[in-house]
Design a protein around this motif. Structure first.
Motif, PDB file in Angstrom:
ATOM      1  N   LEU A  24      29.384  58.505  -2.856  1.00 19.29           N
ATOM      2  CA  LEU A  24      30.025  57.653  -1.857  1.00 19.29           C
ATOM      3  C   LEU A  24      31.126  56.799  -2.477  1.00 19.29           C
ATOM      4  N   LEU A  25      30.833  56.210  -3.636  1.00 22.57           N
ATOM      5  CA  LEU A  25      31.797  55.316  -4.278  1.00 22.57           C
ATOM      6  C   LEU A  25      32.964  56.072  -4.893  1.00 22.57           C
ATOM      7  N   SER A  26      32.812  57.388  -5.051  1.00 26.57           N
ATOM      8  CA  SER A  26      33.857  58.204  -5.675  1.00 26.57           C
ATOM      9  C   SER A  26      34.696  58.954  -4.654  1.00 26.57           C
ATOM     10  N   MET A  27      34.567  58.615  -3.380  1.00 29.12           N
ATOM     11  CA  MET A  27      35.361  59.297  -2.350  1.00 29.12           C
ATOM     12  C   MET A  27      36.854  59.146  -2.619  1.00 29.12           C
ATOM     13  N   GLY A  28      37.614  60.105  -2.088  1.00 28.63           N
ATOM     14  CA  GLY A  28      39.057  59.974  -2.157  1.00 28.63           C
ATOM     15  C   GLY A  28      39.523  58.747  -1.392  1.00 28.63           C
ATOM     16  N   HIS A  29      40.653  58.191  -1.768  1.00 28.29           N
ATOM     17  CA  HIS A  29      41.102  56.943  -1.140  1.00 28.29           C
ATOM     18  C   HIS A  29      42.608  56.787  -1.272  1.00 28.29           C
ATOM     19  N   SER A  30      43.142  55.906  -0.443  1.00 25.87           N
ATOM     20  CA  SER A  30      44.531  55.482  -0.593  1.00 25.87           C
ATOM     21  C   SER A  30      44.499  54.126  -1.288  1.00 25.87           C
ATOM     22  N   ASP A  75      37.157  52.791 -11.393  1.00 22.08           N
ATOM     23  CA  ASP A  75      38.240  51.803 -11.343  1.00 22.08           C
ATOM     24  C   ASP A  75      38.443  51.231  -9.945  1.00 22.08           C
ATOM     25  N   TYR A  76      38.335  52.081  -8.934  1.00 21.38           N
ATOM     26  CA  TYR A  76      38.665  51.626  -7.570  1.00 21.38           C
ATOM     27  C   TYR A  76      37.708  50.544  -7.079  1.00 21.38           C
ATOM     28  N   LEU A  77      36.510  50.491  -7.650  1.00 20.62           N
ATOM     29  CA  LEU A  77      35.546  49.477  -7.217  1.00 20.62           C
ATOM     30  C   LEU A  77      36.003  48.075  -7.592  1.00 20.62           C
ATOM     31  N   ARG A  78      36.969  47.988  -8.501  1.00 19.50           N
ATOM     32  CA  ARG A  78      37.516  46.683  -8.889  1.00 19.50           C
ATOM     33  C   ARG A  78      38.714  46.286  -8.036  1.00 19.50           C
ATOM     34  N   GLN A  79      38.995  47.112  -7.014  1.00 22.07           N
ATOM     35  CA  GLN A  79      40.111  46.815  -6.111  1.00 22.07           C
ATOM     36  C   GLN A  79      39.656  46.503  -4.684  1.00 22.07           C
ATOM     37  N   SER A  85      32.598  46.393  -7.450  1.00 21.02           N
ATOM     38  CA  SER A  85      32.138  46.637  -8.820  1.00 21.02           C
ATOM     39  C   SER A  85      31.011  45.687  -9.197  1.00 21.02           C
ATOM     40  N   PHE A  86      30.976  44.525  -8.580  1.00 24.14           N
ATOM     41  CA  PHE A  86      29.917  43.553  -8.858  1.00 24.14           C
ATOM     42  C   PHE A  86      28.565  44.059  -8.364  1.00 24.14           C
ATOM     43  N   PHE A  87      28.563  44.792  -7.254  1.00 22.39           N
ATOM     44  CA  PHE A  87      27.314  45.276  -6.662  1.00 22.39           C
ATOM     45  C   PHE A  87      26.790  46.527  -7.361  1.00 22.39           C
ATOM     46  N   PHE A  88      27.699  47.281  -7.992  1.00 21.44           N
ATOM     47  CA  PHE A  88      27.314  48.542  -8.634  1.00 21.44           C
ATOM     48  C   PHE A  88      27.854  48.578 -10.064  1.00 21.44           C
ATOM     49  N   PRO A  89      27.378  47.700 -10.937  1.00 16.70           N
ATOM     50  CA  PRO A  89      27.934  47.623 -12.295  1.00 16.70           C
ATOM     51  C   PRO A  89      27.680  48.870 -13.134  1.00 16.70           C
ATOM     52  N   GLU A  90      26.708  49.695 -12.726  1.00 16.20           N
ATOM     53  CA  GLU A  90      26.380  50.871 -13.519  1.00 16.20           C
ATOM     54  C   GLU A  90      27.401  52.001 -13.353  1.00 16.20           C
ATOM     55  N   TYR A  91      28.308  51.868 -12.363  1.00 16.61           N
ATOM     56  CA  TYR A  91      29.296  52.903 -12.122  1.00 16.61           C
ATOM     57  C   TYR A  91      30.669  52.425 -12.573  1.00 16.61           C
ATOM     58  N   ASP A  92      31.225  53.098 -13.562  1.00 19.94           N
ATOM     59  CA  ASP A  92      32.534  52.725 -14.099  1.00 19.94           C
ATOM     60  C   ASP A  92      33.631  53.459 -13.322  1.00 19.94           C
TER      61      ASP A  92
END
Length: 344
Positions: free
Chosen positions: A100-106, A60-64, A51-58
């Motif tokens: 890319l950042l919105s891909m499905g994930h576990s 949630d998973y980027l904070r994990q 989330s630090f590298f892509f602050p423009e995208y809100d």
């Protein structure tokens, strides 16, 4: 390449010295570019959240997940844009950053080999340095390795593929392994920090997989490490032997491609064992031997490779010739005047 010198080089089955797609060996080049940017304080420490590298995208998973997860294939992302095995043009490079950042994930932490998620490394380079990976590499890595503006597949925003698609010939490809063997030094210039080399080539996953920062490890003790690409592209580094072995394959034989790749890797490891008994002499500690000595060659018997070492206490004409059992000359290895020292 042993102690910085090419000791053998051959091309087989119509392959030649031209550049080819080095496939997933590209990942180890991307890891190196990320490391250089971290060294230059252009990219924050790998423990930083995505989330630090892509602050423009809100999202949630980027904070994990962190850059560490992206460099170790432990993001938990599924490979939503995987289209590799069809040999079509890789689909992930044409995706937007948001896709890319919105891909499905576990959940983060488990190792999962994922080309789409690995490509996020290229987007981080692009956003943080304001250069594509190729532009950044052409400024800080490729010229220092003697590589002249290589071809590299790109897609969205001209961002180069972070997983595959870098084209190099064999000699240029293995230079990355030699750079790591030399602890990041090229001549007197520190191209990448020794701290990053250590990080990249030690186990970082913590999940039972011997994987560093986009380098495969032989074990969890750093005995050797390698970059591996589809079908037989390999840079294998053996620090204990001061050895780098490289291979490229553009023709995969009659068997399935996995068998071809496994056989190639087995043969590379077999070649490495030839150097296991090599006696390294520190010339700074001992200037010259006190007496002449010819050591037994190893391996013995040998075909086609062996190593002979000898100590030369003074200037002299040295002739080393190999004969077969019938006394026929097989090969004349040395026939020249040499200065004192430890020779092989």
């Amino acid at each position: 390449i042993h102690q910085g010198e090419i000791v053998s080089e051959n091309y087989y089955n119509s392959n030649d010295e031209n550049e080819i797609n080095i496939w997933s060996v590209t990942k180890s080049f991307i890891s190196t570019l990320v490391g250089q940017a971290v060294d230059m304080n252009l990219i924050e420490d790998p423990d930083s959240l995505i989330s630090f590298f892509f602050p423009e995208y809100d999202i949630d998973y980027l904070r994990q997940i962190s850059l560490h997860n992206v460099l170790t294939m432990t993001t938990g992302y599924s490979d939503d844009f995987e289209n590799f095995w069809s040999y079509d043009y890789p689909q992930w490079i044409n995706q937007t950053t948001e896709n890319l950042l919105s891909m499905g994930h576990s959940s983060p932490g488990s190792f999962f080999y994922n080309n789409s998620a690995c490509h996020i490394n290229s987007h981080i380079i692009f956003y943080k340095t304001e250069m594509t990976p190729l532009e950044f590499g052409n400024s800080y890595l490729f010229p220092q390795l003697g590589i002249d503006n290589p071809n590299w597949d790109d897609g969205y925003q001209n961002i180069n593929d972070g997983s595959v698609g870098l084209y190099l010939n064999l000699r240029d490809m293995v230079k990355l392994g030699q750079l790591y063997l030399q602890d990041g030094l090229s001549g007197s210039e520190q191209i990448i920090s020794s701290e990053w080399v250590e990080r990249a080539t030690n186990v970082q996953t913590g999940t039972g997989w011997n994987y560093g920062y986009l380098w495969w490890l032989q074990d969890n003790e750093g005995t050797s490490y390698s970059a591996k690409g589809f079908g037989g592209q390999v840079i294998a580094v053996y620090p204990e032997y001061e050895l780098v072995i490289g291979a490229q394959s553009d023709i995969f034989g009659s068997e399935d491609i996995d068998s071809h790749s496994n056989l190639l890797n087995d043969r590379i490891n077999s070649i490495a064992t030839i150097f296991e008994g090599y006696q390294y002499h520190d010339d700074s500690a001992v200037q010259s031997p006190s007496s002449f000595k010819l050591y037994s060659n190893y391996p013995n018997p040998f075909n086609p490779v062996t190593i002979l070492q000898y100590d030369l206490p003074e200037d002299g004409l040295v002739n080393i010739t190999v004969y077969d059992m019938l006394g026929n000359v097989v090969n004349n290895l040395v026939n020249t005047y040499q200065s004192p020292g430890y020779k092989s």
